[in-house]
Write a protein that holds these residues in place. Structure first.
Motif, PDB file in Angstrom:
ATOM      1  N   ARG A   1      32.499   4.350  35.556  1.00  0.00           N
ATOM      2  CA  ARG A   1      32.134   5.740  35.261  1.00  0.00           C
ATOM      3  C   ARG A   1      33.352   6.589  35.599  1.00  0.00           C
ATOM      4  O   ARG A   1      33.716   6.752  36.759  1.00  0.00           O
ATOM      5  CB  ARG A   1      30.928   6.192  36.068  1.00  0.00           C
ATOM      6  N   ASN A   2      33.993   7.116  34.575  1.00  0.00           N
ATOM      7  CA  ASN A   2      35.240   7.833  34.781  1.00  0.00           C
ATOM      8  C   ASN A   2      35.008   9.163  35.490  1.00  0.00           C
ATOM      9  O   ASN A   2      34.081   9.904  35.164  1.00  0.00           O
ATOM     10  CB  ASN A   2      35.929   8.099  33.441  1.00  0.00           C
TER      11      ASN A   2
ATOM     12  N   ILE B   1      40.616  11.168  33.731  1.00  0.00           N
ATOM     13  CA  ILE B   1      41.382  10.437  32.716  1.00  0.00           C
ATOM     14  C   ILE B   1      42.827  10.901  32.803  1.00  0.00           C
ATOM     15  O   ILE B   1      43.101  12.100  32.858  1.00  0.00           O
ATOM     16  CB  ILE B   1      40.828  10.716  31.304  1.00  0.00           C
TER      17      ILE B   1
ATOM     18  N   GLY C   1      42.713   5.730  33.629  1.00  0.00           N
ATOM     19  CA  GLY C   1      41.563   6.446  34.171  1.00  0.00           C
ATOM     20  C   GLY C   1      41.306   6.039  35.609  1.00  0.00           C
ATOM     21  O   GLY C   1      41.934   5.114  36.139  1.00  0.00           O
TER      22      GLY C   1
ATOM     23  N   GLY D   1      37.723   6.083  38.517  1.00  0.00           N
ATOM     24  CA  GLY D   1      36.317   6.405  38.709  1.00  0.00           C
ATOM     25  C   GLY D   1      35.638   5.382  39.587  1.00  0.00           C
ATOM     26  O   GLY D   1      36.268   4.770  40.456  1.00  0.00           O
TER      27      GLY D   1
ATOM     28  N   SER E   1      40.035   4.886  27.485  1.00  0.00           N
ATOM     29  CA  SER E   1      39.569   5.691  28.610  1.00  0.00           C
ATOM     30  C   SER E   1      39.085   7.083  28.221  1.00  0.00           C
ATOM     31  O   SER E   1      38.595   7.814  29.080  1.00  0.00           O
ATOM     32  CB  SER E   1      40.698   5.831  29.644  1.00  0.00           C
TER      33      SER E   1
ATOM     34  N   GLU F   1      33.226   8.962  28.892  1.00  0.00           N
ATOM     35  CA  GLU F   1      32.588   9.107  30.197  1.00  0.00           C
ATOM     36  C   GLU F   1      32.486   7.783  30.940  1.00  0.00           C
ATOM     37  O   GLU F   1      32.479   7.761  32.176  1.00  0.00           O
ATOM     38  CB  GLU F   1      31.208   9.737  30.011  1.00  0.00           C
ATOM     39  N   THR F   2      32.397   6.670  30.210  1.00  0.00           N
ATOM     40  CA  THR F   2      32.449   5.348  30.822  1.00  0.00           C
ATOM     41  C   THR F   2      33.402   4.469  30.018  1.00  0.00           C
ATOM     42  O   THR F   2      33.558   4.653  28.803  1.00  0.00           O
ATOM     43  CB  THR F   2      31.063   4.663  30.877  1.00  0.00           C
ATOM     44  N   THR F   3      34.028   3.517  30.705  1.00  0.00           N
ATOM     45  CA  THR F   3      34.988   2.624  30.044  1.00  0.00           C
ATOM     46  C   THR F   3      34.807   1.203  30.564  1.00  0.00           C
ATOM     47  O   THR F   3      34.779   0.998  31.785  1.00  0.00           O
ATOM     48  CB  THR F   3      36.438   3.076  30.312  1.00  0.00           C
TER      49      THR F   3
ATOM     50  N   ALA G   1      44.431   8.501  39.112  1.00  0.00           N
ATOM     51  CA  ALA G   1      44.429   8.407  37.660  1.00  0.00           C
ATOM     52  C   ALA G   1      45.794   8.712  37.061  1.00  0.00           C
ATOM     53  O   ALA G   1      46.075   8.328  35.922  1.00  0.00           O
ATOM     54  CB  ALA G   1      43.390   9.369  37.074  1.00  0.00           C
TER      55      ALA G   1
END
Length: 320
Positions: free
Chosen positions: A42-43, A46, A71, A73, A102, A105-107, A127
């Protein structure tokens, strides 16, 4: 998959066509569970890098691709074969430019690419590190073990932020060539400085690292000593710049993304150790990051365009 239940959907900036950052489209997309060997991050932040706008519209891209390589998170889910200890950990990462990026919102991130972030280090700083900091570390690894006089051409940007002090620490006498607005900072780090358009002495440097581009890098050959080294980061030169077995210049290239395709476990272990060292140096102020310029997630295309246009000096970040 293990971990907290990930969101069913997330927002992501997606590429549709062309090479214009303003052409990125914000979409709501399903969140796929991490594959074996991956985690879902969960970033929180970025990191934007010049490579992010340079690769827009690459030949292999298809509409809907999520760009971005850096990123930081929290790990919220883990795929098969990933230790459960990663869950809940604060991490930074660098992803493969050809994969899922990235700008979301999620990666999903390969577990081998995770860089644990110390509790004392802000995620914004974390980051900002992977692409420029690890590129600098790889570039220094191309140089001979016996330090001499090193020219860093284009030293004012993100890679130079880490490269110059790390090279000085390794024993190199560094001359930094860049815009005068960066001179005071680089002099404070211990480098000699030259304007970006200064006339360079011939056969003066044992090594040179070019951060500008292939044509500029090719122009550095006459300024290297016999058995010197030229390291190219922003594009490889077209030749060795002289006849064979004359001055015997060694030519090197650096591309952090190459490890995503060709790197093995030993390569990634070394890269993670390098990142841990950089993070520790940032916590203890032995290294200083670029000044951060952070914007909201909705501003990502405009901030990437400003980075492309060089409208500011500093590290472009996006808060998610």
């Amino acid at each position: 998959m293990r971990g907290t239940e990930p969101p069913s959907h997330h927002r992501a900036w997606t590429w549709q066509s062309g090479r214009d950052p303003h052409g990125l489209a914000l979409a709501e997309r399903p969140v796929a569970p991490p594959r074996p060997g991956e985690v879902l991050v969960r970033n929180a932040v970025i990191g934007l890098n010049p490579v992010d706008w340079k690769v827009l519209g690459s030949d292999t891209w298809r509409p809907g691709k999520v760009p971005g390589c850096d990123g930081a998170g929290i790990v919220i889910a883990a795929g098969a074969d990933v230790p459960g200890a990663w869950l809940g950990q604060r991490v930074a990462y660098h992803t493969w430019l050809g994969g899922r990026g990235s700008f979301a919102e999620t990666t999903p991130v390969a577990a081998r690419a995770l860089l644990p972030v110390p509790a004392a280090l802000d995620l914004e700083v974390a980051a900002s590190v992977p692409c420029p900091g690890l590129t600098a570390w790889l570039a220094l690894g191309k140089l001979p073990a016996q330090p001499g006089i090193l020219l860093v051409a284009g030293a004012g940007g993100g890679v130079g932020t880490y490269l110059v002090p790390l090279a000085i620490r390794a024993g190199w006498k560094v001359t930094a060539q860049c815009h005068p607005r960066h001179h005071d900072r680089l002099v404070a780090q211990g480098a000699a400085v030259l304007p970006w358009n200064a006339e360079l002495p011939r056969a003066a440097y044992g090594a040179a690292i070019d951060l500008r581009g292939p044509e500029a890098a090719a122009g550095l050959f006459p300024h290297l000593r016999a058995n010197g080294h030229l390291v190219c980061i922003q594009g490889r030169v077209g030749g060795w710049g002289g006849e064979a077995f004359a001055r015997c210049i060694s030519l090197h290239e650096v591309a952090l993304g190459a490890l995503h395709v060709h790197g093995d476990a030993r390569d990634w272990h070394a890269l993670r150790r390098a990142a841990a060292g950089i993070f520790d140096d940032l916590v203890t102020a032995r290294l200083a990051p670029e000044p951060a310029l952070a914007r909201d997630f909705e501003c990502l295309p405009a901030h990437l365009q400003a980075l492309k246009d060089r409208d500011f000096s500093g590290k472009a970040l996006i808060r998610v």
